[in-house]
Write an enzyme that holds these catalytic residues in place. Structure first.
Site, PDB file in Angstrom:
ATOM      1  N   TYR A  19       0.669  -1.169  -0.014  1.00 46.15           N
ATOM      2  CA  TYR A  19      -0.212  -0.151  -0.245  1.00 46.15           C
ATOM      3  C   TYR A  19       0.703   1.315  -0.038  1.00 46.15           C
ATOM      4  O   TYR A  19       0.509   2.006  -0.903  1.00 46.15           O
ATOM      5  CB  TYR A  19      -0.845   0.026   1.207  1.00 46.15           C
ATOM      6  CG  TYR A  19      -2.014  -1.328   1.055  1.00 46.15           C
ATOM      7  CD1 TYR A  19      -2.948  -1.410   0.172  1.00 46.15           C
ATOM      8  CD2 TYR A  19      -1.821  -2.311   2.184  1.00 46.15           C
ATOM      9  CE1 TYR A  19      -3.795  -2.252   0.158  1.00 46.15           C
ATOM     10  CE2 TYR A  19      -2.720  -3.453   2.035  1.00 46.15           C
ATOM     11  CZ  TYR A  19      -3.402  -3.504   0.918  1.00 46.15           C
ATOM     12  OH  TYR A  19      -4.450  -4.364   0.973  1.00 46.15           O
ATOM     13  N   PRO A  61     -11.396  -0.458  -2.943  1.00 44.15           N
ATOM     14  CA  PRO A  61     -12.539  -1.242  -3.472  1.00 44.15           C
ATOM     15  C   PRO A  61     -13.905  -0.275  -3.044  1.00 44.15           C
ATOM     16  O   PRO A  61     -14.070   0.478  -2.278  1.00 44.15           O
ATOM     17  CB  PRO A  61     -12.830  -2.453  -2.506  1.00 44.15           C
ATOM     18  CG  PRO A  61     -11.561  -2.579  -2.104  1.00 44.15           C
ATOM     19  CD  PRO A  61     -10.716  -1.281  -1.854  1.00 44.15           C
ATOM     20  N   HIS A  97      -7.743   0.871   1.225  1.00 39.10           N
ATOM     21  CA  HIS A  97      -7.431  -0.427   1.634  1.00 39.10           C
ATOM     22  C   HIS A  97      -6.453  -0.704   2.452  1.00 39.10           C
ATOM     23  O   HIS A  97      -6.298  -1.462   3.441  1.00 39.10           O
ATOM     24  CB  HIS A  97      -7.093  -1.265   0.307  1.00 39.10           C
ATOM     25  CG  HIS A  97      -7.492  -2.584   0.410  1.00 39.10           C
ATOM     26  ND1 HIS A  97      -7.716  -3.515   1.411  1.00 39.10           N
ATOM     27  CD2 HIS A  97      -8.020  -3.501  -0.625  1.00 39.10           C
ATOM     28  CE1 HIS A  97      -8.011  -4.414   1.143  1.00 39.10           C
ATOM     29  NE2 HIS A  97      -8.144  -4.633  -0.284  1.00 39.10           N
ATOM     30  N   ARG A 133      -9.397 -26.126  -3.020  1.00 42.07           N
ATOM     31  CA  ARG A 133      -9.979 -26.338  -1.463  1.00 42.07           C
ATOM     32  C   ARG A 133      -8.751 -26.415  -0.639  1.00 42.07           C
ATOM     33  O   ARG A 133      -8.598 -25.886   0.821  1.00 42.07           O
ATOM     34  CB  ARG A 133     -10.863 -27.403  -1.099  1.00 42.07           C
ATOM     35  CG  ARG A 133     -11.564 -27.638   0.042  1.00 42.07           C
ATOM     36  CD  ARG A 133     -12.528 -26.296   0.593  1.00 42.07           C
ATOM     37  NE  ARG A 133     -11.812 -25.494   1.515  1.00 42.07           N
ATOM     38  CZ  ARG A 133     -12.264 -24.381   2.002  1.00 42.07           C
ATOM     39  NH1 ARG A 133     -13.316 -23.783   1.876  1.00 42.07           N
ATOM     40  NH2 ARG A 133     -11.520 -23.818   2.805  1.00 42.07           N
ATOM     41  N   SER A 165     -11.717 -11.896  -5.579  1.00 39.41           N
ATOM     42  CA  SER A 165     -11.890 -11.902  -4.158  1.00 39.41           C
ATOM     43  C   SER A 165     -13.399 -12.364  -4.072  1.00 39.41           C
ATOM     44  O   SER A 165     -14.205 -11.884  -4.663  1.00 39.41           O
ATOM     45  CB  SER A 165     -11.442 -10.598  -3.519  1.00 39.41           C
ATOM     46  OG  SER A 165     -11.655 -10.754  -2.159  1.00 39.41           O
TER      47      SER A 165
END
Length: 590
Positions: A112, A125, A307, A468, A518
């Site tokens: 960031y 977002p 974010h 998974r 996401s």
């Protein structure tokens, strides 16, 4: 559009909450959130050999055999006994013993703070909430008042430490603000949202104050100072220094920065991500704020969050609470007590600041025109279908994304899916690598007419299971991406030459996420959206509801190779084809 600017709502205030709200003595446990955070385990440093082996396995479907051979040679050197890999691993393990979280500071900095592109589109977002029906302006203002009250109710639970604990990380605010910022027609207002006795303003009180703001902000010939925050971070930094040279401007900026959150009102629906450009609502924003709610006159509502201090899950918790709060019937009318007029913030616009604003307008309009976002509601089924076949809904959707991408490009790509590390102290995220050898085998097989459905189903099951397994590994702190970043950062801190492994073409390919995805599951029927993280990539966010799925797909118009509409349609087709495959193959079992 009403705009509300905000701090991170899901962070705990270290100031005693009694200055704002009255504690709930039966349920409050002092220091409850901090105690839970301290009780979480530290983020582990995965074994070096394990990460290196998994890194090579991740590369297999996305690079050539020639590149793979080169990387294996570099990896052998990196893992040599007594070599650079062991040295960096030991340094990382020492760091882990000495710090609360060996990753958190590095991640905040590299992901960031060091990233200099605008937060708009490239980082922050947006969330599109269910449309609300307003019969008139008063209905819009009343909804805005209820939304503010809902956020304050959520904050009360935080201050009283009665909010159900969610195991995630985060810093703590050093002060307890008592006002929000309301933006309308490019004008910023400070709205105190607590009475003198510390109780939050009621919906009725908030409505009256918002009416005052609306009546005071009808003129629109103001400079859109907020659009400065949409710039490249270095450019905004220079403009910021110009802006705060003036004491009036500095005080106004500080008032915005200290506010709990911000609310905007607009005459038209605008993109939650960027405000629609300089002619619309991009100037009715302050993009550096953690939390900004947007309420359009046409009933379009949403928010955008910065974010750096916050992940999706705490924002979703807030959204779910606020949306439910706005649905409540107001049973009690408030005795009216005279309230002071909200303070309008003043800005003195010098020729230099005016020049900065014009530059910001031009750049914002370029960004707005370049970003293509497609929000779709896939109504044929939701997470109910994969669950009925004993498959993870998230893994099922990710395999549909792999299939859609493969059908468009006849190849697979490096894919990023966010995994939460909230079970660890100060945990943020790691990467789920959705592209695997198993996913590639499935996508190749899906349209192969020589294969039987039973074979295709078996390959789908293997791909879903591989995803998974990787997800489980990631949330346990055993994924590869943050570990590799840690080893790289350790090399930088040690002031040694960068290992060739990180200068390798394969590493660049692995970190170039053409698909950045996401899953942000919410109880609210909403969807989050964000821009691509690479120029030739896609941003894909989805919220799987029980019987439908909300998707947002983004791409840049300036890239000839990407097309958000084509991928969105391909994703819908892939989901339907996978459903048909399963339903036409009754013996399919995991």
């Amino acid at each position: 559009m009403w705009g509300l600017l905000g701090r991170t709502m899901a962070k705990v205030s270290m100031v005693k909450p009694s200055t704002l709200v009255k504690p709930v003595s039966l349920t409050k446990i002092a220091g409850r959130y901090l105690a839970h955070q301290g009780g979480l385990p530290k983020l582990p440093v995965p074994p070096l050999k394990q990460t290196c082996e998994r890194y090579l396995a991740m590369l297999e479907p996305i690079i050539s055999e020639e590149e793979m051979s080169q990387t294996r040679t570099l990896m052998a050197e990196f893992l040599r006994s007594g070599g650079v890999g062991e040295r960096l691993q030991k340094g990382l393990e020492r760091r882990a013993r000495k710090t609360e979280n060996w990753l958190s500071d590095w991640w905040l900095q590299t992901a960031y703070l060091d990233y200099r592109m605008p937060v708009v589109v490239y980082s922050s977002p947006g969330v599109v909430l269910p449309r609300v029906e307003f019969s008139d302006r008063q209905g819009q203002i009343r909804f805005a008042a209820k939304l503010i009250a809902g956020v304050l109710d959520f904050k009360t639970m935080i201050d009283n430490e009665t909010l159900p604990v969610e195991f995630s990380g985060g810093s703590h605010c050093q002060e307890a603000p008592t006002h929000i910022t309301v933006v309308h027609n490019f004008q910023f207002f400070v709205l105190d949202v607590y009475n003198s006795d510390g109780s939050p303003l009621t919906v009725d009180q908030l409505y009256i104050q918002l009416e005052k703001i609306w009546n005071s902000s009808l003129q629109t010939n103001k400079e859109p100072v907020g659009i400065l925050t949409s710039q490249h971070r270095n450019t905004w930094g220079k403009a910021y220094n110009n802006l705060i040279k003036d004491k009036v401007n500095k005080d106004s900026v500080r008032a915005i920065q200290k506010s709990i959150f911000t609310l905007y009102r607009s005459r038209a629906a605008a993109h939650m991500l960027h405000g629609g450009g300089s002619r619309w609502n991009s100037g009715n924003r302050w993009f550096d704020k953690t939390l900004q709610f947007i309420i359009g006159e046409d009933g379009s509502c949403g928010l955008i969050y910065e974010h750096a201090p916050a992940e999706g899950p705490p924002i979703v918790s807030l959204v779910d609470h606020v949306v439910e709060y706005t649905k409540k019937t107001e049973m009690v009318r408030t005795p009216m007590v005279p309230l002071p007029m909200p303070q309008k913030l003043r800005f003195n616009i010098t020729p230099e600041i005016k020049k900065d604003i014009e530059k910001a307008k031009q750049n914002m309009n370029i960004m707005v025109h370049d970003l293509d976002v497609r929000v779709i509601v896939f109504s044929h089924f939701g997470k109910n279908l994969p669950k009925s076949h004993k498959m993870s809904p998230d893994a099922f959707i990710q395999m549909a994304l792999q299939l859609a991408y493969f059908r468009v490009y006849q190849t697979c790509c490096s894919t990023y899916e966010s995994a939460s590390l909230r079970m660890f102290r100060l945990g943020r995220t790691d990467t789920i690598r959705s592209t695997s050898s198993a996913s590639l085998h499935f996508t190749r097989a899906m349209d192969d007419p020589t294969l039987q459905n039973t074979e295709k189903v078996a390959l789908l099951q293997k791909a879903v299971q591989a995803h998974r397994s990787y997800t489980d590994m990631a949330i346990r702190g055993q994924a590869i991406d943050r570990h590799l970043l840690g080893l790289k950062m350790q090399a930088i801190e040690d002031l040694t030459s960068m290992p060739e492994l990180f200068m390798d073409t394969a590493y660049a390919v692995a970190m170039h996420h053409n698909l950045s995805t996401s899953q942000v599951p919410a109880k609210t029927d909403c969807v989050m959206c964000f821009g691509p993280v690479v120029p030739d990539g896609y941003g894909v966010c989805y919220n799987p509801m029980e019987e439908h799925i909300n998707f947002a797909v983004s791409a840049f118009n300036s890239c000839e190779e990407t097309d958000a509409t084509k991928l969105a349609l391909g994703l819908q087709r892939a989901l339907l084809d996978m459903r048909d495959l399963l339903e036409q193959t009754p013996k399919a079992k995991l």
